[in-house]
Write a protein that holds these residues in place. Structure first.
Motif, PDB file in Angstrom:
ATOM      1  N   TYR A   1      -4.201  -2.547  10.664  1.00  0.00           N
ATOM      2  CA  TYR A   1      -4.883  -1.545   9.848  1.00  0.00           C
ATOM      3  C   TYR A   1      -5.330  -0.370  10.729  1.00  0.00           C
ATOM      4  O   TYR A   1      -5.837  -0.557  11.820  1.00  0.00           O
TER       5      TYR A   1
ATOM      6  N   GLY B   1       1.166  -1.988   8.465  1.00  0.00           N
ATOM      7  CA  GLY B   1      -0.076  -2.340   7.779  1.00  0.00           C
ATOM      8  C   GLY B   1      -1.155  -1.294   7.883  1.00  0.00           C
ATOM      9  O   GLY B   1      -2.333  -1.587   7.663  1.00  0.00           O
ATOM     10  N   TRP B   2      -0.771  -0.060   8.162  1.00  0.00           N
ATOM     11  CA  TRP B   2      -1.720   1.009   8.447  1.00  0.00           C
ATOM     12  C   TRP B   2      -2.813   1.152   7.393  1.00  0.00           C
ATOM     13  O   TRP B   2      -3.986   1.348   7.714  1.00  0.00           O
ATOM     14  N   ARG B   3      -2.484   1.058   6.115  1.00  0.00           N
ATOM     15  CA  ARG B   3      -3.488   1.257   5.071  1.00  0.00           C
ATOM     16  C   ARG B   3      -3.895  -0.037   4.368  1.00  0.00           C
ATOM     17  O   ARG B   3      -4.535   0.003   3.320  1.00  0.00           O
ATOM     18  N   GLN B   4      -3.556  -1.187   4.942  1.00  0.00           N
ATOM     19  CA  GLN B   4      -3.905  -2.480   4.349  1.00  0.00           C
ATOM     20  C   GLN B   4      -5.093  -3.066   5.102  1.00  0.00           C
ATOM     21  O   GLN B   4      -4.969  -3.495   6.253  1.00  0.00           O
ATOM     22  N   LYS B   5      -6.245  -3.077   4.452  1.00  0.00           N
ATOM     23  CA  LYS B   5      -7.515  -3.421   5.101  1.00  0.00           C
ATOM     24  C   LYS B   5      -7.465  -4.757   5.832  1.00  0.00           C
ATOM     25  O   LYS B   5      -8.047  -4.917   6.909  1.00  0.00           O
ATOM     26  N   GLN B   6      -6.780  -5.746   5.274  1.00  0.00           N
ATOM     27  CA  GLN B   6      -6.764  -7.071   5.874  1.00  0.00           C
ATOM     28  C   GLN B   6      -5.676  -7.244   6.944  1.00  0.00           C
ATOM     29  O   GLN B   6      -5.619  -8.290   7.604  1.00  0.00           O
ATOM     30  N   ALA B   7      -4.829  -6.244   7.113  1.00  0.00           N
ATOM     31  CA  ALA B   7      -3.739  -6.350   8.088  1.00  0.00           C
ATOM     32  C   ALA B   7      -4.282  -6.191   9.508  1.00  0.00           C
ATOM     33  O   ALA B   7      -5.241  -5.446   9.751  1.00  0.00           O
TER      34      ALA B   7
ATOM     35  N   CYS C   1      -1.989   8.821  -0.025  1.00  0.00           N
ATOM     36  CA  CYS C   1      -0.581   8.947   0.360  1.00  0.00           C
ATOM     37  C   CYS C   1      -0.018  10.287  -0.056  1.00  0.00           C
ATOM     38  O   CYS C   1       0.729  10.926   0.686  1.00  0.00           O
TER      39      CYS C   1
ATOM     40  N   VAL D   1      -5.595   4.894  -3.256  1.00  0.00           N
ATOM     41  CA  VAL D   1      -4.568   4.718  -2.224  1.00  0.00           C
ATOM     42  C   VAL D   1      -3.423   5.697  -2.448  1.00  0.00           C
ATOM     43  O   VAL D   1      -2.936   6.347  -1.523  1.00  0.00           O
TER      44      VAL D   1
ATOM     45  N   LEU E   1      -5.923   1.246  -6.548  1.00  0.00           N
ATOM     46  CA  LEU E   1      -4.573   1.762  -6.335  1.00  0.00           C
ATOM     47  C   LEU E   1      -4.529   3.273  -6.488  1.00  0.00           C
ATOM     48  O   LEU E   1      -3.824   3.964  -5.751  1.00  0.00           O
TER      49      LEU E   1
ATOM     50  N   THR F   1     -11.874   3.283   2.757  1.00  0.00           N
ATOM     51  CA  THR F   1     -12.858   2.292   2.312  1.00  0.00           C
ATOM     52  C   THR F   1     -14.249   2.892   2.136  1.00  0.00           C
ATOM     53  O   THR F   1     -15.132   2.241   1.584  1.00  0.00           O
TER      54      THR F   1
END
Length: 201
Positions: free
Chosen positions: A75, A66-72, A10, A6, A3, A152
């Motif tokens: 992404y 979901g730009w920064r959510q790896k599983q989205a 941001c 991340v 976190l 990542t």
């Protein structure tokens, strides 16, 4: 990714938006829509992390939910508009160089902000090809950016669609709209990105 990292990413993007925003240089000749749940940013060109880009104007960015959510599935899916304060001619060659400078600076700035050794960044590679243009384009390109995903620290390939827009009558300005996603061009994320292009005012 933790976190803390991340949040650092941001905060860095937010600082670019705050530091770069200037009412004097803001180019309002072109606008992007703002869909619900899409995050927006606006800052001056050249961006703080890509000072070698040789024109001035405004960058408008729209980040998918979901730009920064790896599983989205969305992404790293986003779009941005360069609204430039002068008439600029673009070619495949100079666009590749501008984007190389842009993404090289973006990766290193975000790594530095997260206190990660910037030497882990792989060399950015940009390859563009002429593409079918829409009725509002002068030129269009598709292509790919190969770079380090600073969120990542893994390699990533981003697909691009680029639209060099026709100048608005009575203005001495230029606009370039970029659609970006690691997803193949037949994925549904490109439908939304294309809608932005059609809605540019």
């Amino acid at each position: 990714m933790c976190l803390k990292k991340v949040l650092s990413v941001c905060l860095l993007l937010l600082s670019f938006a705050v530091k770069g925003f200037s009412q004097e240089t803001l180019n309002n000749n072109y606008e992007l829509p703002t869909p619900e749940n899409w995050r927006t940013e606006t800052f001056d060109l050249p961006a703080p992390f890509a000072a070698d880009i040789p024109f001035k104007g405004t960058e408008h960015i729209r980040f998918s939910p979901g730009w920064r959510q790896k599983q989205a599935e969305d992404y790293w899916t986003y779009c941005f508009l360069w609204a430039i304060n002068s008439q600029v001619s673009f070619t495949k060659t100079n666009l590749e160089q501008y984007l190389n400078n842009y993404y090289t600076g973006l990766v290193k700035a975000n790594l530095a902000q997260a206190k990660i050794d910037t030497t882990i960044a792989i060399p950015v590679k940009v390859k563009l090809n002429s593409s079918r243009k829409s009725k509002t384009d002068i030129q269009a390109f598709n292509g790919q950016v190969e770079m380090l995903d600073y969120m990542t620290q893994d390699p990533i390939k981003l697909n691009l669609l680029i639209h060099i827009k026709k100048p608005k009558q009575g203005t001495n300005s230029s606009a370039v709209y970029f659609e970006v996603s690691p997803k193949p061009y037949d994925h549904k994320v490109w439908i939304k990105l294309d809608e932005f292009d059609q809605a540019i005012k």
